[in-house]
Write a protein that holds these residues in place. Structure first.
Motif, PDB file in Angstrom:
ATOM      1  N   GLY A 260      -7.147   4.875  -9.664  1.00 58.92           N
ATOM      2  CA  GLY A 260      -7.487   3.722 -10.645  1.00 58.92           C
ATOM      3  C   GLY A 260      -6.187   3.286 -11.946  1.00 58.92           C
ATOM      4  N   PRO A 261      -5.623   4.506 -12.326  1.00 58.87           N
ATOM      5  CA  PRO A 261      -4.648   4.244 -13.348  1.00 58.87           C
ATOM      6  C   PRO A 261      -3.450   3.526 -12.741  1.00 58.87           C
ATOM      7  N   ASN A 262      -3.121   3.706 -11.497  1.00 58.95           N
ATOM      8  CA  ASN A 262      -1.949   2.809 -10.975  1.00 58.95           C
ATOM      9  C   ASN A 262      -2.186   1.610 -11.115  1.00 58.95           C
ATOM     10  N   LYS A 263      -3.489   1.077 -10.615  1.00 58.49           N
ATOM     11  CA  LYS A 263      -3.804  -0.321 -10.727  1.00 58.49           C
ATOM     12  C   LYS A 263      -3.913  -0.785 -11.991  1.00 58.49           C
ATOM     13  N   ALA A 264      -4.460  -0.036 -12.992  1.00 59.25           N
ATOM     14  CA  ALA A 264      -4.289  -0.399 -14.463  1.00 59.25           C
ATOM     15  C   ALA A 264      -2.928  -0.632 -15.075  1.00 59.25           C
ATOM     16  N   LEU A 265      -1.870   0.237 -14.494  1.00 57.52           N
ATOM     17  CA  LEU A 265      -0.694   0.060 -14.955  1.00 57.52           C
ATOM     18  C   LEU A 265      -0.157  -1.204 -14.415  1.00 57.52           C
ATOM     19  N   ALA A 266      -0.439  -1.952 -13.131  1.00 59.69           N
ATOM     20  CA  ALA A 266       0.064  -2.802 -12.544  1.00 59.69           C
ATOM     21  C   ALA A 266      -0.738  -4.127 -13.394  1.00 59.69           C
ATOM     22  N   GLU A 267      -2.135  -3.868 -13.641  1.00 57.73           N
ATOM     23  CA  GLU A 267      -2.587  -4.866 -14.531  1.00 57.73           C
ATOM     24  C   GLU A 267      -2.452  -5.104 -15.818  1.00 57.73           C
ATOM     25  N   GLY A 268      -1.742  -3.974 -16.257  1.00 54.39           N
ATOM     26  CA  GLY A 268      -1.451  -4.039 -17.767  1.00 54.39           C
ATOM     27  C   GLY A 268      -0.013  -4.082 -18.181  1.00 54.39           C
ATOM     28  N   GLU A 269       0.696  -3.067 -18.378  1.00 51.78           N
ATOM     29  CA  GLU A 269       2.139  -3.045 -18.613  1.00 51.78           C
ATOM     30  C   GLU A 269       3.022  -3.924 -17.441  1.00 51.78           C
ATOM     31  N   LEU A 270       2.793  -3.732 -16.160  1.00 53.29           N
ATOM     32  CA  LEU A 270       3.729  -4.486 -15.348  1.00 53.29           C
ATOM     33  C   LEU A 270       3.582  -5.994 -15.295  1.00 53.29           C
ATOM     34  N   ALA A 271       1.960  -6.386 -15.634  1.00 53.48           N
ATOM     35  CA  ALA A 271       1.923  -7.866 -15.793  1.00 53.48           C
ATOM     36  C   ALA A 271       2.319  -8.372 -16.764  1.00 53.48           C
ATOM     37  N   GLY A 272       2.685  -7.757 -18.036  1.00 58.21           N
ATOM     38  CA  GLY A 272       2.979  -8.015 -19.217  1.00 58.21           C
ATOM     39  C   GLY A 272       4.391  -8.464 -19.164  1.00 58.21           C
ATOM     40  N   TRP A 273       5.133  -7.440 -18.313  1.00 53.33           N
ATOM     41  CA  TRP A 273       6.844  -7.635 -18.143  1.00 53.33           C
ATOM     42  C   TRP A 273       6.949  -8.601 -16.955  1.00 53.33           C
ATOM     43  N   GLY A 274       6.178  -9.391 -16.396  1.00 48.02           N
ATOM     44  CA  GLY A 274       6.495 -10.499 -15.507  1.00 48.02           C
ATOM     45  C   GLY A 274       6.501 -10.006 -14.180  1.00 48.02           C
ATOM     46  N   ILE A 275       5.759  -8.680 -13.954  1.00 52.06           N
ATOM     47  CA  ILE A 275       5.548  -8.137 -12.550  1.00 52.06           C
ATOM     48  C   ILE A 275       4.340  -8.433 -11.895  1.00 52.06           C
ATOM     49  N   THR A 276       3.994  -9.094 -10.692  1.00 56.14           N
ATOM     50  CA  THR A 276       2.866  -9.542 -10.358  1.00 56.14           C
ATOM     51  C   THR A 276       2.524  -8.243  -9.251  1.00 56.14           C
ATOM     52  N   HIS A 277       1.118  -8.335  -8.900  1.00 58.05           N
ATOM     53  CA  HIS A 277       0.774  -7.449  -8.054  1.00 58.05           C
ATOM     54  C   HIS A 277      -0.252  -7.906  -7.076  1.00 58.05           C
ATOM     55  N   ARG A 278      -0.531  -7.574  -5.867  1.00 56.49           N
ATOM     56  CA  ARG A 278      -1.873  -7.760  -5.283  1.00 56.49           C
ATOM     57  C   ARG A 278      -2.139  -6.586  -4.482  1.00 56.49           C
ATOM     58  N   LEU A 279      -3.628  -6.659  -4.142  1.00 55.48           N
ATOM     59  CA  LEU A 279      -4.138  -5.528  -3.378  1.00 55.48           C
ATOM     60  C   LEU A 279      -4.153  -5.881  -2.021  1.00 55.48           C
ATOM     61  N   PHE A 280      -4.248  -4.704  -0.981  1.00 59.21           N
ATOM     62  CA  PHE A 280      -4.443  -5.108   0.150  1.00 59.21           C
ATOM     63  C   PHE A 280      -5.312  -4.042   0.789  1.00 59.21           C
ATOM     64  N   ASP A 281      -5.883  -4.205   1.948  1.00 54.46           N
ATOM     65  CA  ASP A 281      -7.000  -3.569   2.469  1.00 54.46           C
ATOM     66  C   ASP A 281      -6.136  -2.373   3.468  1.00 54.46           C
ATOM     67  N   PRO A 282      -6.339  -1.275   2.736  1.00 55.99           N
ATOM     68  CA  PRO A 282      -5.497   0.058   3.539  1.00 55.99           C
ATOM     69  C   PRO A 282      -6.217   0.267   4.993  1.00 55.99           C
ATOM     70  N   MET A 283      -7.451  -0.372   5.351  1.00 54.31           N
ATOM     71  CA  MET A 283      -7.754   0.095   6.536  1.00 54.31           C
ATOM     72  C   MET A 283      -7.675  -0.946   7.816  1.00 54.31           C
ATOM     73  N   HIS A 284      -6.740  -2.275   7.331  1.00 54.12           N
ATOM     74  CA  HIS A 284      -6.349  -2.914   8.265  1.00 54.12           C
ATOM     75  C   HIS A 284      -4.924  -3.452   7.913  1.00 54.12           C
ATOM     76  N   PRO A 285      -4.067  -2.376   8.628  1.00 54.82           N
ATOM     77  CA  PRO A 285      -2.600  -2.651   8.513  1.00 54.82           C
ATOM     78  C   PRO A 285      -1.821  -3.887   8.637  1.00 54.82           C
ATOM     79  N   GLN A 286      -2.625  -4.983   9.144  1.00 49.12           N
ATOM     80  CA  GLN A 286      -2.280  -6.428   9.286  1.00 49.12           C
ATOM     81  C   GLN A 286      -2.308  -7.097   8.113  1.00 49.12           C
ATOM     82  N   ASP A 287      -3.277  -6.695   7.156  1.00 50.81           N
ATOM     83  CA  ASP A 287      -3.667  -7.161   5.989  1.00 50.81           C
ATOM     84  C   ASP A 287      -2.292  -6.919   5.007  1.00 50.81           C
ATOM     85  N   LEU A 288      -1.796  -5.807   5.097  1.00 47.70           N
ATOM     86  CA  LEU A 288      -0.546  -5.241   4.344  1.00 47.70           C
ATOM     87  C   LEU A 288       0.529  -6.041   4.860  1.00 47.70           C
ATOM     88  N   ALA A 289       0.621  -6.475   6.319  1.00 45.37           N
ATOM     89  CA  ALA A 289       1.879  -7.030   6.553  1.00 45.37           C
ATOM     90  C   ALA A 289       1.815  -8.589   6.397  1.00 45.37           C
TER      91      ALA A 289
END
Length: 408
Positions: A113-142
């Motif tokens: 959870g805190p890794n996601k919170a870092l992406a949603e907070g500080e990283l987003a505030g610095w202009g770094i975007t993030h997306r979530l992928f389904d870890p049980m379906h590798p094609q979703d990551l691809a």
């Protein structure tokens, strides 16, 4: 200046005595320093803090931290290590060291959870975007790796819900696209599998651990590590690590060094105890699903068996840590689930894991995931971290607490 002519207080500080060399003991000596003394100006100017050929300042390393770094590299199969004051600080070191405005980072939707919170907070505030992928379906990551993707975080298994992904496929997809991979390897601890093992189909770029957990083993230290094999990547992270000023104290390093020799014994003992309790939980009607990678009905079991079982002569005997979760039948109210957790005596309510005391935490999956995963049963999730108590006593604690909850 003759020592006898100095004031006693000055002599106390600048005493000439040095103990004889050659002392050896089971535990290494501990060096505490902010200031490092140089023999000359020339030595001061020639010393490079970026390598381990010498010492420059306590923040850049002492014999104690260098020793811990090298032992952790041996544990995980890496070549270079950085120490951080917590597991989350280690995660932040990686993301802050490798990402800049306009970049994108991908995280599994079951990430810590805190890794996601870092992406949603500080990283987003610095202009770094993030997306979530389904870890049980590798094609979703691809499908989600884009021209802006610079870093992909991986976990095996997922935080709290314990799904084990096809880690090898995930790494392969990132490597084919030239994207850096960082694995949160706290659960594996360098024991369940080698994160850098190309022969096993892995070979992540970075392995991060919360040394707070199994390497410490006592529930009394906060520390993290960032391990790599690539020298250029390590140097990039080390420069960011230096600018952030994230060092660790010698006493904490000493505690981890004292615990490391027993990590394999503790890990295996807690693994076996967790499996026994998880199998027992499968027989209890109140638990509609038991999430433990070594159990055949747990999501991703085949991936765990393929990766972790390859390390053992019997694939079913692969290591799996001392952590598992259960989902309680939705017929039971959240109040009853809370009463069950409150009634436990040997299991203590507390975050973290890997220590000598068994822990329990209830979670609301709906608040942690963007949507309810199809592979998870409906109901309230409770996570157990198994300590070093006798399994029979822990099972009795679970039985007694559940009877108490039913009276609520």
């Amino acid at each position: 200046m003759t020592a006898s002519k100095l004031d006693p207080i000055t002599r106390l500080i600048h005493h000439p005595y040095e103990p004889p060399a050659g002392f050896e003991a089971p535990q290494p000596g501990i060096f505490k320093a902010s200031t490092v003394i140089f023999s000359s100006v020339a030595a001061m100017r020639s010393r490079d803090w970026k390598n381990k050929a010498g010492y420059t300042y306590g923040l850049h390393g002492t014999p104690t931290t260098f020793l811990l770094e090298e032992r952790l590299c041996a544990l995980e199969g890496g070549a270079h290590c950085l120490l951080a004051p917590s597991g989350l600080a280690a995660i932040a070191t990686v993301s802050l060291g490798l990402l800049k405005a306009g970049d994108e980072v991908l995280l599994p939707d079951n990430a810590y959870g805190p890794n996601k919170a870092l992406a949603e907070g500080e990283l987003a505030g610095w202009g770094i975007t993030h997306r979530l992928f389904d870890p049980m379906h590798p094609q979703d990551l691809a499908d989600k790796i884009s021209a802006r993707t610079r870093l992909v975080w991986l976990e095996a298994p997922g935080s709290v819900t314990m799904e084990f992904p096809d880690l090898c496929a995930q790494v392969r997809m990132c490597r084919e696209r030239g994207v850096t991979t960082a694995l949160d390897n706290t659960w594996g601890a360098g024991l369940a599998f080698n994160p850098f093992d190309l022969d096993a189909g892995l070979g992540v770029d970075i392995s991060v651990q919360a040394l707070t957990k199994y390497p410490s083993g006592g529930g009394d230290v906060l520390m993290g590590s960032v391990i790599t094999r690539d020298e250029a990547l390590h140097l990039k992270l080390k420069l960011s690590h230096m600018r952030l000023g994230t060092g660790v104290g010698a006493n904490d390093a000493e505690t981890v060094l004292r615990s490391l020799p027993s990590i394999a014994l503790r890990y295996r003992a807690q693994d076996q105890a967790a499996r026994e309790l998880a199998r027992w939980c499968e027989s209890q009607p109140q638990f509609v699903q038991v999430l433990h990678p070594a159990l055949p009905r747990s999501p991703g079991h085949a991936h765990w068996q393929r990766l972790c079982g390859a390390q053992a002569s019997d694939p079913a005997a692969g290591l799996a840590a001392g952590l598992f979760s259960v989902i309680l039948d939705p017929a039971y109210s959240s109040g009853q689930v809370d009463a069950f957790c409150d009634a436990l005596e040997l299991f203590k309510l507390g975050y973290s894991w890997g220590g000598p005391i068994s822990l329990v935490v209830p979670y609301e999956v709906a608040s942690m995931r963007p949507h309810w995963p199809a592979h998870l049963a409906r109901g309230t999730l409770v996570r157990f971290s198994i300590g070093l108590e006798a399994v029979a006593d822990l099972r009795q604690d679970l039985e007694r607490a559940w009877q108490t909850a039913l009276r609520e």
